[in-house]
Design a protein around this motif. Sequence first.
Motif, PDB file in Angstrom:
ATOM      1  N   PRO A  88       7.733  15.866  20.625  1.00 50.67           N
ATOM      2  CA  PRO A  88       8.896  14.996  20.487  1.00 50.67           C
ATOM      3  C   PRO A  88       8.563  13.728  19.684  1.00 50.67           C
ATOM      4  CG  PRO A  88       8.005  14.919  22.721  1.00 50.67           C
ATOM      5  CD  PRO A  88       7.268  16.008  22.010  1.00 50.67           C
ATOM      6  N   PRO A  89       9.532  13.239  18.891  1.00 47.42           N
ATOM      7  CA  PRO A  89       9.291  12.033  18.096  1.00 47.42           C
ATOM      8  C   PRO A  89       9.138  10.805  18.987  1.00 47.42           C
ATOM      9  CG  PRO A  89      11.583  12.728  17.910  1.00 47.42           C
ATOM     10  CD  PRO A  89      10.867  13.800  18.666  1.00 47.42           C
ATOM     11  N   LEU A  90       8.164   9.957  18.718  1.00 45.63           N
ATOM     12  CA  LEU A  90       7.936   8.744  19.505  1.00 45.63           C
ATOM     13  C   LEU A  90       7.996   7.495  18.644  1.00 45.63           C
ATOM     14  CD1 LEU A  90       4.991   9.978  21.797  1.00 45.63           C
ATOM     15  CD2 LEU A  90       7.433   9.867  22.337  1.00 45.63           C
ATOM     16  N   ARG A  91       8.135   7.661  17.333  1.00 42.19           N
ATOM     17  CA  ARG A  91       8.075   6.515  16.430  1.00 42.19           C
ATOM     18  C   ARG A  91       8.851   6.841  15.165  1.00 42.19           C
ATOM     19  NH1 ARG A  91       4.424   2.137  16.124  1.00 42.19           N
ATOM     20  NH2 ARG A  91       4.677   1.426  13.987  1.00 42.19           N
ATOM     21  N   ASP A  92       9.591   5.876  14.661  1.00 45.86           N
ATOM     22  CA  ASP A  92      10.414   6.135  13.483  1.00 45.86           C
ATOM     23  C   ASP A  92      10.406   4.909  12.575  1.00 45.86           C
ATOM     24  OD1 ASP A  92      12.286   7.127  11.685  1.00 45.86           O
ATOM     25  OD2 ASP A  92      13.975   6.395  12.878  1.00 45.86           O
ATOM     26  N   PRO A  93       9.939   4.993  11.341  1.00 44.91           N
ATOM     27  CA  PRO A  93       9.233   6.147  10.786  1.00 44.91           C
ATOM     28  C   PRO A  93       7.786   6.141  11.257  1.00 44.91           C
ATOM     29  CG  PRO A  93       9.293   4.414   9.143  1.00 44.91           C
ATOM     30  CD  PRO A  93      10.010   3.873  10.365  1.00 44.91           C
ATOM     31  N   LEU A  94       7.108   7.247  11.000  1.00 45.16           N
ATOM     32  CA  LEU A  94       5.719   7.403  11.452  1.00 45.16           C
ATOM     33  C   LEU A  94       4.838   7.813  10.278  1.00 45.16           C
ATOM     34  CD1 LEU A  94       3.523   7.918  13.730  1.00 45.16           C
ATOM     35  CD2 LEU A  94       4.290  10.294  13.666  1.00 45.16           C
ATOM     36  N   THR A  95       3.649   7.231  10.214  1.00 46.95           N
ATOM     37  CA  THR A  95       2.592   7.720   9.317  1.00 46.95           C
ATOM     38  C   THR A  95       1.630   8.560  10.143  1.00 46.95           C
ATOM     39  OG1 THR A  95       2.738   5.806   7.853  1.00 46.95           O
ATOM     40  CG2 THR A  95       0.681   7.052   7.807  1.00 46.95           C
ATOM     41  N   PRO A  96       1.562   9.880   9.905  1.00 46.50           N
ATOM     42  CA  PRO A  96       0.647  10.718  10.683  1.00 46.50           C
ATOM     43  C   PRO A  96      -0.800  10.568  10.219  1.00 46.50           C
ATOM     44  CG  PRO A  96       2.275  12.054   9.479  1.00 46.50           C
ATOM     45  CD  PRO A  96       2.345  10.661   8.941  1.00 46.50           C
ATOM     46  N   GLY A  97      -1.681  11.333  10.849  1.00 48.61           N
ATOM     47  CA  GLY A  97      -3.091  11.388  10.435  1.00 48.61           C
ATOM     48  C   GLY A  97      -4.005  10.792  11.475  1.00 48.61           C
ATOM     49  N   HIS A  98      -4.885  11.613  12.078  1.00 49.03           N
ATOM     50  CA  HIS A  98      -5.742  11.105  13.143  1.00 49.03           C
ATOM     51  C   HIS A  98      -7.192  11.546  12.988  1.00 49.03           C
ATOM     52  CE1 HIS A  98      -4.070  14.953  14.669  1.00 49.03           C
ATOM     53  NE2 HIS A  98      -5.313  15.137  15.071  1.00 49.03           N
ATOM     54  N   MET A 119       0.855  -1.195   0.000  1.00 48.63           N
ATOM     55  CA  MET A 119       0.000   0.000   0.000  1.00 48.63           C
ATOM     56  C   MET A 119       0.885   1.237   0.000  1.00 48.63           C
ATOM     57  SD  MET A 119      -1.229   0.558   3.946  1.00 48.63           S
ATOM     58  CE  MET A 119      -0.062   0.973   5.246  1.00 48.63           C
ATOM     59  N   LYS A 120       0.264   2.347  -0.412  1.00 49.20           N
ATOM     60  CA  LYS A 120       0.973   3.625  -0.342  1.00 49.20           C
ATOM     61  C   LYS A 120       0.749   4.234   1.041  1.00 49.20           C
ATOM     62  CE  LYS A 120      -0.428   6.066  -3.950  1.00 49.20           C
ATOM     63  NZ  LYS A 120      -0.567   7.192  -4.901  1.00 49.20           N
ATOM     64  N   ALA A 121       1.825   4.794   1.622  1.00 46.40           N
ATOM     65  CA  ALA A 121       1.702   5.455   2.920  1.00 46.40           C
ATOM     66  C   ALA A 121       2.670   6.631   2.966  1.00 46.40           C
ATOM     67  CB  ALA A 121       2.006   4.481   4.057  1.00 46.40           C
ATOM     68  N   ALA A 122       2.292   7.670   3.700  1.00 45.16           N
ATOM     69  CA  ALA A 122       3.194   8.799   3.935  1.00 45.16           C
ATOM     70  C   ALA A 122       4.017   8.491   5.177  1.00 45.16           C
ATOM     71  CB  ALA A 122       2.387  10.076   4.136  1.00 45.16           C
ATOM     72  N   LEU A 123       5.332   8.627   5.062  1.00 43.29           N
ATOM     73  CA  LEU A 123       6.218   8.300   6.184  1.00 43.29           C
ATOM     74  C   LEU A 123       7.032   9.522   6.584  1.00 43.29           C
ATOM     75  CD1 LEU A 123       7.684   4.829   5.112  1.00 43.29           C
ATOM     76  CD2 LEU A 123       5.686   5.295   6.548  1.00 43.29           C
ATOM     77  N   LEU A 124       7.174   9.690   7.904  1.00 48.71           N
ATOM     78  CA  LEU A 124       8.046  10.736   8.444  1.00 48.71           C
ATOM     79  C   LEU A 124       9.267  10.056   9.044  1.00 48.71           C
ATOM     80  CD1 LEU A 124       8.565  13.697   9.296  1.00 48.71           C
ATOM     81  CD2 LEU A 124       7.434  13.142  11.451  1.00 48.71           C
ATOM     82  N   PRO A 125      10.413  10.085   8.337  1.00 47.18           N
ATOM     83  CA  PRO A 125      11.622   9.511   8.922  1.00 47.18           C
ATOM     84  C   PRO A 125      12.180  10.474   9.959  1.00 47.18           C
ATOM     85  CG  PRO A 125      11.867   9.941   6.547  1.00 47.18           C
ATOM     86  CD  PRO A 125      10.661  10.674   7.025  1.00 47.18           C
ATOM     87  N   ARG A 126      12.657   9.929  11.080  1.00 46.72           N
ATOM     88  CA  ARG A 126      13.144  10.757  12.165  1.00 46.72           C
ATOM     89  C   ARG A 126      14.215  11.738  11.694  1.00 46.72           C
ATOM     90  NH1 ARG A 126      13.763   9.142  18.153  1.00 46.72           N
ATOM     91  NH2 ARG A 126      12.411   7.473  17.502  1.00 46.72           N
ATOM     92  N   ALA A 127      15.091  11.242  10.812  1.00 43.18           N
ATOM     93  CA  ALA A 127      16.237  12.054  10.400  1.00 43.18           C
ATOM     94  C   ALA A 127      15.807  13.325   9.678  1.00 43.18           C
ATOM     95  CB  ALA A 127      17.150  11.237   9.499  1.00 43.18           C
ATOM     96  N   SER A 128      14.657  13.295   8.996  1.00 45.20           N
ATOM     97  CA  SER A 128      14.284  14.452   8.175  1.00 45.20           C
ATOM     98  C   SER A 128      13.431  15.446   8.948  1.00 45.20           C
ATOM     99  CB  SER A 128      13.514  13.988   6.944  1.00 45.20           C
ATOM    100  OG  SER A 128      12.193  13.654   7.323  1.00 45.20           O
ATOM    101  N   ALA A 129      13.208  15.163  10.234  1.00 49.94           N
ATOM    102  CA  ALA A 129      12.260  16.019  10.951  1.00 49.94           C
ATOM    103  C   ALA A 129      12.884  17.346  11.346  1.00 49.94           C
ATOM    104  CB  ALA A 129      11.780  15.302  12.195  1.00 49.94           C
ATOM    105  N   PRO A 143      11.726  22.023  11.093  1.00 48.42           N
ATOM    106  CA  PRO A 143      10.827  22.945  10.413  1.00 48.42           C
ATOM    107  C   PRO A 143      10.951  22.779   8.899  1.00 48.42           C
ATOM    108  CG  PRO A 143      11.944  24.046  12.203  1.00 48.42           C
ATOM    109  CD  PRO A 143      12.556  22.674  12.101  1.00 48.42           C
ATOM    110  N   GLY A 144       9.827  22.654   8.232  1.00 46.98           N
ATOM    111  CA  GLY A 144       9.852  22.461   6.783  1.00 46.98           C
ATOM    112  C   GLY A 144      10.057  21.011   6.376  1.00 46.98           C
ATOM    113  N   ALA A 145      10.085  20.066   7.334  1.00 44.99           N
ATOM    114  CA  ALA A 145      10.285  18.649   7.010  1.00 44.99           C
ATOM    115  C   ALA A 145       9.165  18.165   6.105  1.00 44.99           C
ATOM    116  CB  ALA A 145      10.309  17.820   8.285  1.00 44.99           C
ATOM    117  N   ARG A 146       9.459  17.169   5.312  1.00 47.13           N
ATOM    118  CA  ARG A 146       8.481  16.662   4.367  1.00 47.13           C
ATOM    119  C   ARG A 146       8.252  15.178   4.590  1.00 47.13           C
ATOM    120  NH1 ARG A 146       7.162  20.145   0.602  1.00 47.13           N
ATOM    121  NH2 ARG A 146       6.557  18.655  -0.998  1.00 47.13           N
ATOM    122  N   LEU A 147       7.027  14.772   4.323  1.00 42.48           N
ATOM    123  CA  LEU A 147       6.692  13.354   4.383  1.00 42.48           C
ATOM    124  C   LEU A 147       7.081  12.710   3.060  1.00 42.48           C
ATOM    125  CD1 LEU A 147       3.141  13.879   5.928  1.00 42.48           C
ATOM    126  CD2 LEU A 147       5.125  12.912   7.098  1.00 42.48           C
TER     127      LEU A 147
END
Length: 330
Positions: free
Chosen positions: A54-64, A1-11, A13-17
Amino acid sequence: MKAALLPRASAAPGARLLIEDVPVPSPAPDQVLLKVHACGVCRTDLHIVERDLPPLRDPLTPGHQIVGEIAAGASPELPLGLRVGVSWMGGVDGSCPYCRRGDENLCDAPVFTGYTVNGGYAEYALARADFVHPLPEGLDDLHAAPLLCAGIIGFRSLRVAGVQRGERVGLFGFGASASVVIAVLQSWNCEVYVSTRGASHQRLAESLGAAWVGSEHEKPPVPLDRAVTFAPSGDVVVAALSSLRKGGIVAINAIHLDRIPQFDYDSLLWGERQLRSVANMTRADARDFLRLARDIGIHPKATVFPLDRCNDALAAIKADAIDGAAVVVP
Ligand SMILES: [Zn+2]
Ligand SMILES: [Zn+2]
């Protein structure tokens, strides 16, 4: 499946999924798998991506603010294909002192959708079966999604502020949550006063029937019984406080504030004025609000972004460039 991921390293201001191909997850015995129809975009997503939280998961898919249908893990109460919503509160332990006293929004060991577990910026998402909310008919996917956080927590803010029918209520900031809350207030015959930046948010507030609309620096012309602030700004909180009558309450609907500036106790808080924060939500808030939304026919204004453009949706929230809510559709 396609998912948006936030890798910890890229986090930052201005970070991108990043949009990536990942395996469809399998539900544990207490979970359901949802085929995502739509996922609302919340300012909290921006705070997570930019690491104000603060980051709690790596990588993370946001959205709630997930609207989806049961695709696996079905039960007699949650049959295959049933349309449900998932909000920020993705689970609680049920055993901590807060859960035991009925304040599950303050649970010591909470699950936050799209923060401590993966969320809905994806084609499929897992959710705890006891934290999905069946959605009323007549609320389509795009209009239901923004109700699931902006709506439910906005509704809780009115409870925290102690709003009574017919009162004068100030809304400071006019994004997705305020544009839903105003409909609830009108159903309670409240007079709504809106202070917000941006000509287009001001026009939206006018078109939705606010009794008075001013810029972020303008003070409502009458003392307010209650106020809710939505901007992540302590200056706005103090502005709201300075608009209250004696005994009035400001509820801060923000998970993160830049700071609270020093303010004058004698003129702003004395007189039994109160400043309260709004933390998360309970399942009762969700149930009560979704029922009300159905009864009074809340249809928030929604702007759609395909999943591939979720970064543009976050940028638009950051710039206050959207009237109403942004919704990601996989
Ligand atoms: Zn949210
Ligand atoms: Zn608990």
